[in-house]
Enzyme design. Structure first.
Site, short mmCIF file in Angstrom:
data_model
loop_
_atom_site.label_atom_id
_atom_site.label_comp_id
_atom_site.label_asym_id
_atom_site.label_seq_id
_atom_site.Cartn_x
_atom_site.Cartn_y
_atom_site.Cartn_z
N GLY A 1 0.76 -1.25 0.00
CA GLY A 1 0.00 0.00 0.00
C GLY A 1 0.79 1.29 0.00
N SER B 1 0.94 8.37 1.63
CA SER B 1 0.34 7.09 2.00
C SER B 1 0.61 6.76 3.47
CB SER B 1 0.93 5.95 1.16
OG SER B 1 0.57 6.08 -0.19
N ASP C 1 -1.21 -6.80 -7.71
CA ASP C 1 -2.56 -6.21 -7.71
C ASP C 1 -3.47 -7.29 -7.14
OD1 ASP C 1 -5.21 -5.54 -8.38
OD2 ASP C 1 -4.58 -4.42 -10.16
N ALA D 1 -12.58 2.02 -3.40
CA ALA D 1 -14.00 2.04 -3.77
C ALA D 1 -14.16 3.06 -4.89
CB ALA D 1 -14.88 2.41 -2.59
N TYR E 1 -19.10 7.83 3.77
CA TYR E 1 -18.13 6.72 3.78
C TYR E 1 -18.77 5.46 3.17
CZ TYR E 1 -13.88 4.39 5.44
OH TYR E 1 -12.69 3.72 5.52
N LYS F 1 -14.97 -2.04 5.62
CA LYS F 1 -14.11 -1.99 6.82
C LYS F 1 -14.69 -2.86 7.93
CE LYS F 1 -10.78 0.78 5.46
NZ LYS F 1 -9.52 0.15 5.02
P1 NAP Z 1 -3.36 5.57 -0.31
O1 NAP Z 1 -2.06 6.20 -0.12
O2 NAP Z 1 -4.14 5.94 -1.54
O3 NAP Z 1 -3.19 4.00 -0.19
C1 NAP Z 1 -4.13 3.08 -0.72
C2 NAP Z 1 -3.32 1.99 -1.35
O4 NAP Z 1 -4.18 0.93 -1.83
C3 NAP Z 1 -2.52 2.47 -2.56
O5 NAP Z 1 -1.19 2.05 -2.43
C4 NAP Z 1 -3.20 1.76 -3.71
O6 NAP Z 1 -2.34 1.51 -4.79
C5 NAP Z 1 -3.59 0.47 -3.02
N1 NAP Z 1 -4.49 -0.33 -3.84
C6 NAP Z 1 -5.71 0.04 -4.35
N2 NAP Z 1 -6.20 -0.95 -5.12
C7 NAP Z 1 -5.29 -1.96 -5.10
C8 NAP Z 1 -5.19 -3.24 -5.71
N3 NAP Z 1 -6.17 -3.69 -6.52
N4 NAP Z 1 -4.10 -4.02 -5.47
C9 NAP Z 1 -3.10 -3.58 -4.69
N5 NAP Z 1 -3.11 -2.36 -4.09
C10 NAP Z 1 -4.19 -1.56 -4.29
O7 NAP Z 1 -4.36 5.92 0.92
P2 NAP Z 1 -4.25 5.67 2.50
O8 NAP Z 1 -5.21 6.63 3.11
O9 NAP Z 1 -2.84 5.66 2.93
O10 NAP Z 1 -4.90 4.22 2.69
C11 NAP Z 1 -4.22 3.14 3.32
C12 NAP Z 1 -5.19 2.36 4.19
O11 NAP Z 1 -5.53 3.16 5.32
C13 NAP Z 1 -6.50 1.98 3.53
O12 NAP Z 1 -6.91 0.71 3.98
C14 NAP Z 1 -7.44 3.04 4.07
O13 NAP Z 1 -8.80 2.65 4.01
C15 NAP Z 1 -6.92 3.11 5.49
N6 NAP Z 1 -7.36 4.29 6.27
C16 NAP Z 1 -7.18 5.53 5.78
C17 NAP Z 1 -7.58 6.63 6.52
C18 NAP Z 1 -7.41 8.02 5.99
O14 NAP Z 1 -8.12 8.92 6.48
N7 NAP Z 1 -6.54 8.26 5.03
C19 NAP Z 1 -8.15 6.44 7.79
C20 NAP Z 1 -8.31 5.14 8.28
C21 NAP Z 1 -7.90 4.06 7.51
P3 NAP Z 1 -2.44 2.51 -6.08
O15 NAP Z 1 -2.30 3.91 -5.60
O16 NAP Z 1 -1.36 2.02 -6.93
O17 NAP Z 1 -3.83 2.27 -6.65
#
Ligand code: NAP
Length: 257
Positions: free
Chosen positions: A13, A19, A65, A96, A157, A164
């Site tokens: 991720g 990220s 992926d 999503a 959300y 989740k």
């Molecule tokens: P992010 O930087 O956009 O990370 C999301 C990651 O998921 C990206 O590396 C993306 O890769 C990857 N991904 C999406 N589809 C995929 C696939 N088919 N196969 C493999 N990888 C895939 O955003 P983030 O906020 O850091 O999210 C990381 C986690 O934290 C997620 O589970 C998110 O729900 C959780 N989270 C986030 C928050 C917040 O407020 N940001 C709060 C609580 C929890 P690509 O970019 O290459 O598509």
């Protein structure tokens, strides 16, 4: 000696500097872990490779992926040969469709629902299964990322809240399943953090504002806060903790009215 000295951890991720997974990678690197990272596809390879180069050491990189049949098996096949056994796995991926992250929840489509579940929840099961032969018997630890919208309604959300909820429940079932084989599984429920994925949620800015005004600590959390908690959960300090959802949200989740 760092908390994670001598430990091998794979992180799924890391997409860019914002990220959450990058905050975790930095904390684990600081604590002495050897790291492996995935990138989703060729389009993402260069940016992830540039980030990996910022971490001195022999970081392993390979494509995966989670929606492409065979990708998970190929990834762990290479990892086992080129990186070695695993002491930790970080699942920090979710997706999503933008149109599902706003408006009426009753408009959720089957395609949108299935896609969110596959990438954001099922993938934890797929990755743990793939990693298990490399983690078994090593006091290994798995950490995934969730959000409060799994348990309470957070406007917009929508389908991701349901995904989740499945991820948190999968954390408990997996913890029970793989615990006897020496593997712990926990979730971190992070407060809202401005990242590329988060910006897909309609009116995300108001979540940040509300949290900063109302959370007991009167601030937002950041990637570093989450990275430090992940390092703790992946380390031997947390060897008695499994199947839990740990909140890194400046206390927001304790509030009623
Ligand atoms: P992010 O930087 O956009 O990370 C999301 C990651 O998921 C990206 O590396 C993306 O890769 C990857 N991904 C999406 N589809 C995929 C696939 N088919 N196969 C493999 N990888 C895939 O955003 P983030 O906020 O850091 O999210 C990381 C986690 O934290 C997620 O589970 C998110 O729900 C959780 N989270 C986030 C928050 C917040 O407020 N940001 C709060 C609580 C929890 P690509 O970019 O290459 O598509």
């Amino acid at each position: 000696m760092g908390l994670m000295s001598g430990k091998n951890v794979v992180i799924f991720g890391v997409a860019n500097k914002r990220s959450i997974a990058w905050g975790i990678a930095q904390a684990l690197h600081r604590e002495g872990a050897r790291l492996a990272l995935n990138y989703q596809n060729e389009r993402m390879e260069e940016s992830v490779r540039k980030l990996a180069a910022e971490l001195p050491g022999d970081t392993f990189l390979a494509p995966c992926d989670v929606t492409v049949p065979g990708d998970i098996d190929k990834f762990f096949g290479r990892l086992g040969k080129e990186f070695g056994p695993l002491d930790g796995l970080v699942h920090s991926i979710a997706f999503a469709k933008r149109e599902e992250l706003g408006g009426s929840f009753a408009d959720t489509s089957w395609d949108g629902y299935a896609m969110a579940q596959q990438v954001s929840a099922w993938s934890l099961i797929g990755l743990v299964k793939g990693a298990l032969p490399l983690m078994e018997g090593r006091d290994a630890s798995v950490v995934c990322l969730t959000y409060y919208g799994a348990e309470k309604v957070v406007q917009n959300y929508n389908v991701m809240g349901v995904a989740k909820a499945a991820l948190e429940c999968s954390t408990r079932y997996l913890a029970n399943d793989v615990g006897p084989r020496g593997v712990r599984v926990n979730a971190i429920s992070a407060g809202p953090i401005k990242t590329v994925s988060a910006m897909g949620v309609s009116d995300f800015g108001s979540l940040l504002d509300t949290m900063a005004q109302k959370a007991p600590l009167r601030r937002n959390v950041d990637q570093g806060d989450v990275g430090n908690t992940a390092a703790f959960l992946l380390s031997n300090l947390a060897r008695g903790i499994t199947g839990q959802t740990i909140y890194v949200d400046a206390g927001y989740s304790i509030l009623g009215l």
